[in-house]
Design a protein around this motif. Structure first.
Motif, PDB file in Angstrom:
ATOM      1  N   ARG A 162       9.342 -32.773 -32.211  1.00 18.58           N
ATOM      2  CA  ARG A 162       9.055 -32.704 -30.778  1.00 18.58           C
ATOM      3  C   ARG A 162       7.558 -32.843 -30.536  1.00 18.58           C
ATOM      4  NH1 ARG A 162       9.737 -26.254 -29.197  1.00 18.58           N
ATOM      5  NH2 ARG A 162       8.509 -25.413 -30.920  1.00 18.58           N
ATOM      6  N   VAL A 163       7.209 -33.224 -29.316  1.00 21.71           N
ATOM      7  CA  VAL A 163       5.789 -33.198 -28.976  1.00 21.71           C
ATOM      8  C   VAL A 163       5.361 -31.732 -28.865  1.00 21.71           C
ATOM      9  CG1 VAL A 163       5.818 -35.439 -27.825  1.00 21.71           C
ATOM     10  CG2 VAL A 163       6.260 -33.384 -26.492  1.00 21.71           C
ATOM     11  N   PRO A 164       4.158 -31.378 -29.302  1.00 22.54           N
ATOM     12  CA  PRO A 164       3.770 -29.960 -29.350  1.00 22.54           C
ATOM     13  C   PRO A 164       3.512 -29.344 -27.978  1.00 22.54           C
ATOM     14  CG  PRO A 164       1.937 -31.351 -30.022  1.00 22.54           C
ATOM     15  CD  PRO A 164       3.125 -32.258 -29.891  1.00 22.54           C
ATOM     16  N   ASP A 165       3.085 -30.164 -27.006  1.00 26.76           N
ATOM     17  CA  ASP A 165       2.759 -29.678 -25.669  1.00 26.76           C
ATOM     18  C   ASP A 165       2.520 -30.889 -24.776  1.00 26.76           C
ATOM     19  OD1 ASP A 165       0.067 -30.620 -26.149  1.00 26.76           O
ATOM     20  OD2 ASP A 165      -0.315 -28.749 -27.226  1.00 26.76           O
ATOM     21  N   GLY A 166       2.021 -30.646 -23.570  1.00 20.33           N
ATOM     22  CA  GLY A 166       1.761 -31.747 -22.654  1.00 20.33           C
ATOM     23  C   GLY A 166       0.295 -32.089 -22.499  1.00 20.33           C
ATOM     24  N   GLU A 167      -0.561 -31.554 -23.377  1.00 24.29           N
ATOM     25  CA  GLU A 167      -1.995 -31.771 -23.236  1.00 24.29           C
ATOM     26  C   GLU A 167      -2.386 -33.237 -23.400  1.00 24.29           C
ATOM     27  OE1 GLU A 167      -4.179 -29.467 -22.177  1.00 24.29           O
ATOM     28  OE2 GLU A 167      -2.334 -28.334 -21.874  1.00 24.29           O
ATOM     29  N   TRP A 168      -1.597 -34.009 -24.097  1.00 26.96           N
ATOM     30  CA  TRP A 168      -1.900 -35.421 -24.340  1.00 26.96           C
ATOM     31  C   TRP A 168      -1.556 -36.305 -23.134  1.00 26.96           C
ATOM     32  CZ3 TRP A 168       2.332 -38.900 -24.664  1.00 26.96           C
ATOM     33  CH2 TRP A 168       3.592 -38.274 -24.619  1.00 26.96           C
ATOM     34  N   ILE A 169      -0.888 -35.740 -22.138  1.00 30.89           N
ATOM     35  CA  ILE A 169      -0.495 -36.498 -20.953  1.00 30.89           C
ATOM     36  C   ILE A 169      -1.631 -36.433 -19.928  1.00 30.89           C
ATOM     37  CG2 ILE A 169       1.202 -36.708 -19.090  1.00 30.89           C
ATOM     38  CD1 ILE A 169       3.212 -35.314 -20.957  1.00 30.89           C
ATOM     39  N   GLY A 170      -2.114 -37.574 -19.505  1.00 29.81           N
ATOM     40  CA  GLY A 170      -3.282 -37.629 -18.641  1.00 29.81           C
ATOM     41  C   GLY A 170      -3.042 -37.071 -17.246  1.00 29.81           C
ATOM     42  N   ASP A 171      -3.909 -36.168 -16.797  1.00 32.12           N
ATOM     43  CA  ASP A 171      -3.827 -35.663 -15.428  1.00 32.12           C
ATOM     44  C   ASP A 171      -4.179 -36.756 -14.425  1.00 32.12           C
ATOM     45  OD1 ASP A 171      -3.063 -33.066 -16.135  1.00 32.12           O
ATOM     46  OD2 ASP A 171      -5.151 -32.448 -16.446  1.00 32.12           O
ATOM     47  N   ASP A 172      -5.019 -37.702 -14.862  1.00 33.36           N
ATOM     48  CA  ASP A 172      -5.442 -38.780 -13.983  1.00 33.36           C
ATOM     49  C   ASP A 172      -4.665 -40.070 -14.262  1.00 33.36           C
ATOM     50  OD1 ASP A 172      -6.453 -39.253 -16.471  1.00 33.36           O
ATOM     51  OD2 ASP A 172      -8.468 -39.829 -15.791  1.00 33.36           O
ATOM     52  N   ARG A 173      -3.480 -39.939 -14.834  1.00 28.67           N
ATOM     53  CA  ARG A 173      -2.686 -41.116 -15.209  1.00 28.67           C
ATOM     54  C   ARG A 173      -2.364 -41.962 -13.993  1.00 28.67           C
ATOM     55  NH1 ARG A 173       0.234 -36.632 -15.008  1.00 28.67           N
ATOM     56  NH2 ARG A 173       2.202 -36.590 -13.840  1.00 28.67           N
ATOM     57  N   GLN A 174      -2.384 -43.264 -14.207  1.00 29.85           N
ATOM     58  CA  GLN A 174      -1.986 -44.202 -13.166  1.00 29.85           C
ATOM     59  C   GLN A 174      -0.500 -44.555 -13.291  1.00 29.85           C
ATOM     60  OE1 GLN A 174      -4.211 -45.152 -10.647  1.00 29.85           O
ATOM     61  NE2 GLN A 174      -5.227 -43.437 -11.682  1.00 29.85           N
ATOM     62  N   GLY A 175      -0.010 -44.564 -14.520  1.00 29.18           N
ATOM     63  CA  GLY A 175       1.402 -44.830 -14.742  1.00 29.18           C
ATOM     64  C   GLY A 175       2.241 -43.572 -14.619  1.00 29.18           C
ATOM     65  N   LEU A 176       3.548 -43.758 -14.741  1.00 29.26           N
ATOM     66  CA  LEU A 176       4.490 -42.653 -14.677  1.00 29.26           C
ATOM     67  C   LEU A 176       4.789 -42.134 -16.083  1.00 29.26           C
ATOM     68  CD1 LEU A 176       7.118 -44.046 -12.124  1.00 29.26           C
ATOM     69  CD2 LEU A 176       5.162 -42.560 -11.641  1.00 29.26           C
ATOM     70  N   ALA A 177       4.930 -40.819 -16.208  1.00 33.00           N
ATOM     71  CA  ALA A 177       5.396 -40.197 -17.453  1.00 33.00           C
ATOM     72  C   ALA A 177       6.892 -39.995 -17.330  1.00 33.00           C
ATOM     73  CB  ALA A 177       4.682 -38.877 -17.686  1.00 33.00           C
ATOM     74  N   ILE A 178       7.655 -40.766 -18.102  1.00 31.78           N
ATOM     75  CA  ILE A 178       9.124 -40.746 -18.020  1.00 31.78           C
ATOM     76  C   ILE A 178       9.643 -40.099 -19.297  1.00 31.78           C
ATOM     77  CG2 ILE A 178      11.198 -42.169 -17.844  1.00 31.78           C
ATOM     78  CD1 ILE A 178       9.483 -44.261 -16.382  1.00 31.78           C
ATOM     79  N   CYS A 179      10.236 -38.916 -19.168  1.00 31.29           N
ATOM     80  CA  CYS A 179      10.547 -38.067 -20.316  1.00 31.29           C
ATOM     81  C   CYS A 179      12.040 -37.808 -20.455  1.00 31.29           C
ATOM     82  CB  CYS A 179       9.804 -36.740 -20.178  1.00 31.29           C
ATOM     83  SG  CYS A 179      10.189 -35.549 -21.467  1.00 31.29           S
ATOM     84  N   ASP A 180      12.588 -38.227 -21.583  1.00 31.06           N
ATOM     85  CA  ASP A 180      13.950 -37.854 -21.974  1.00 31.06           C
ATOM     86  C   ASP A 180      13.848 -36.488 -22.641  1.00 31.06           C
ATOM     87  OD1 ASP A 180      16.328 -37.424 -23.285  1.00 31.06           O
ATOM     88  OD2 ASP A 180      16.345 -39.314 -24.382  1.00 31.06           O
ATOM     89  N   ALA A 181      14.319 -35.459 -21.937  1.00 33.11           N
ATOM     90  CA  ALA A 181      14.156 -34.080 -22.418  1.00 33.11           C
ATOM     91  C   ALA A 181      15.488 -33.434 -22.750  1.00 33.11           C
ATOM     92  CB  ALA A 181      13.423 -33.253 -21.361  1.00 33.11           C
ATOM     93  N   THR A 182      16.463 -34.228 -23.185  1.00 31.55           N
ATOM     94  CA  THR A 182      17.815 -33.699 -23.248  1.00 31.55           C
ATOM     95  C   THR A 182      18.020 -32.575 -24.241  1.00 31.55           C
ATOM     96  OG1 THR A 182      20.140 -34.354 -23.176  1.00 31.55           O
ATOM     97  CG2 THR A 182      18.793 -35.289 -24.936  1.00 31.55           C
ATOM     98  N   SER A 183      17.336 -32.540 -25.373  1.00 34.32           N
ATOM     99  CA  SER A 183      17.512 -31.416 -26.299  1.00 34.32           C
ATOM    100  C   SER A 183      16.314 -30.472 -26.259  1.00 34.32           C
ATOM    101  CB  SER A 183      17.749 -31.925 -27.724  1.00 34.32           C
ATOM    102  OG  SER A 183      16.711 -32.775 -28.147  1.00 34.32           O
ATOM    103  N   ALA A 184      15.509 -30.606 -25.207  1.00 32.26           N
ATOM    104  CA  ALA A 184      14.364 -29.723 -24.998  1.00 32.26           C
ATOM    105  C   ALA A 184      14.560 -28.815 -23.789  1.00 32.26           C
ATOM    106  CB  ALA A 184      13.094 -30.546 -24.810  1.00 32.26           C
ATOM    107  N   ALA A 185      15.123 -29.341 -22.713  1.00 29.71           N
ATOM    108  CA  ALA A 185      15.288 -28.571 -21.480  1.00 29.71           C
ATOM    109  C   ALA A 185      16.073 -27.292 -21.757  1.00 29.71           C
ATOM    110  CB  ALA A 185      16.015 -29.408 -20.431  1.00 29.71           C
ATOM    111  N   PHE A 186      15.564 -26.185 -21.245  1.00 34.01           N
ATOM    112  CA  PHE A 186      16.114 -24.835 -21.388  1.00 34.01           C
ATOM    113  C   PHE A 186      15.769 -24.173 -22.723  1.00 34.01           C
ATOM    114  CE2 PHE A 186      19.123 -26.967 -18.465  1.00 34.01           C
ATOM    115  CZ  PHE A 186      18.914 -26.198 -17.333  1.00 34.01           C
TER     116      PHE A 186
END
Length: 396
Positions: A162-186
């Motif tokens: 799994r990815v360790p956290d969301g720190e690598w995702i840009g706060d100033d991103r221009q694109g969309l972050a599209i996340c398949d979280a099916t075995s992570a959610a909950f």
């Protein structure tokens, strides 16, 4: 972990069969174990046999959405919709409806992520940038270009990474972050402020029934939907807009196609169980405890090791374990896969564990579901049986 001694390498002898079995031997990575205490008789009957368009049908669907928001702590700014075809359907809706407006970056380190690459490259023909890593590792997250739309799995179900956290995702991103979280959610913290699309299915961490998915959209994703029209035709079950406006009913329980109200009631039962446990923090703690119990056994057992190389990226739900090289010298991949299948069969016959062989597209391994609906005591009861199955299969 210590290696097998040279005298023991490649050999094994049967050991005594353990006396105590898991009370619930359900360790499949989907559909997953039902919540403790579940039984069909506990499901409310009022909506069954009724139209999903009826007053009670719409109310129960909306209740499921509201509970999802509360348990997952989804911001009020984000829309939540129940969609057809499980997590796959939710991901496909996002890919077909949102992509094409900007360049696309795909991350793939296991089979489901690779499947999304195939869809985007071969079906939508968008020529994405693809960042990959072998099973057990992550791609270089620092190499992601957030000028592009980025598609990734949060938890690689078939690799245990799994990815360790969301720190690598840009706060100033221009694109969309599209996340398949099916075995992570909950079971894992999802930073919704950094995620524009989140998808998952009911049959994973909460042990719901299959065929239904959840699609969560941020305001940025809604803006894209209302300002961009894909170049390709969209099937009815993928359409999220009409006349350039979001179809709001989808996010108020007015589903695109007919849902199973029995599955809806089952999902509501699981969500209400989750609330009784203490919500998301409690669910995460349960999964962490299960994974820790399994990890403690791995550290003491010379014939098994984690497929995920870095402890910081190991899943707490779909825990993938490979045979140590020293335990199977000379066995090629096919022979190791056959050994794993034999172990699975032995455990199934004994009623000690069900459905624990790794995914067919992955290297041969065991995959033990440790999500929140599994009891830690059952994980602890499982591990002696894993030892028994390995030594019995290896000696055959």
């Amino acid at each position: 972990m210590t290696d097998l001694s040279p005298a023991d390498a490649g050999t094994s002898a049967p050991i005594d069969k353990p006396a105590d079995k898991p009370r619930r031997p359900h360790f499949s990575s989907g559909p997953c174990a039902k919540p403790p205490g579940w039984s069909p008789e506990k499901l409310p009957q009022g909506s069954l046999g009724r139209s999903h368009r009826s007053k009670i049908g719409k109310a129960r669907l909306q209740h499921a959405i509201e509970l999802t928001r509360h348990v997952l702590r989804v911001p009020a700014t984000h829309r939540i919709g129940i969609v057809p075809a499980s997590d796959t359907g939710a991901v496909e809706m996002a890919l077909w409806s949102l992509l094409g407006a900007r360049p696309v970056t795909m991350l793939a380190w296991e089979s489901f992520g690779q499947g999304w690459v195939t869809d985007v490259a071969k079906q939508l023909k968008l020529d994405p940038t693809v960042l990959t890593a072998p099973y057990g590792q992550l791609p270089d997250l620092g190499a992601v270009d957030w000028e592009s739309d980025v598609v990734f799995t949060w938890n690689g179900t078939t690799s245990g990474v799994r990815v360790p956290d969301g720190e690598w995702i840009g706060d100033d991103r221009q694109g969309l972050a599209i996340c398949d979280a099916t075995s992570a959610a909950f079971a894992q913290e999802l930073p919704f402020d950094k995620l524009d699309v989140v998808t998952f299915s009911w049959q994973k961490v909460l042990g719901g029934e299959g065929a239904h998915g959840i699609l969560v959209l941020s305001p940025r994703a809604v803006e894209r939907l209302e300002s961009y029209t894909p170049a390709w035709p969209l099937p009815k079950i993928f359409r999220l807009t009409k006349g350039g406006k979001l179809i709001e009913g989808i996010f108020k329980g007015e589903t695109i196609n007919t849902p199973s109200m029995l599955a809806v009631e089952d999902y509501i039962f699981a969500l209400e169980w989750a609330e009784l446990q203490g919500g998301l923090p409690a669910l995460m703690a349960r999964a962490d405890a299960n994974a820790a119990a399994l990890d403690a056994w791995v550290e003491e057992t010379p014939w098994i090791e984690h497929l995920a190389v870095d402890p910081a990226t190991r899943s707490n739900t779909s825990v993938c374990l490979k045979l140590a090289d020293s335990a199977v010298p000379g066995l090629d991949s096919d022979a190791q896969r056959a050994l794993v299948k034999e172990m699975e069969t032995l455990l199934d016959v004994e009623g000690a564990a069900f459905d624990i062989a790794g995914h067919r597209d992955a290297p041969p391994h065991l995959r033990i579901w440790c999500g929140a609906t599994v009891e830690t005591e059952d994980v602890e009861r499982l591990t002696p049986w894993l030892d028994w199955a390995f030594h019995t299969a290896r000696a055959a």
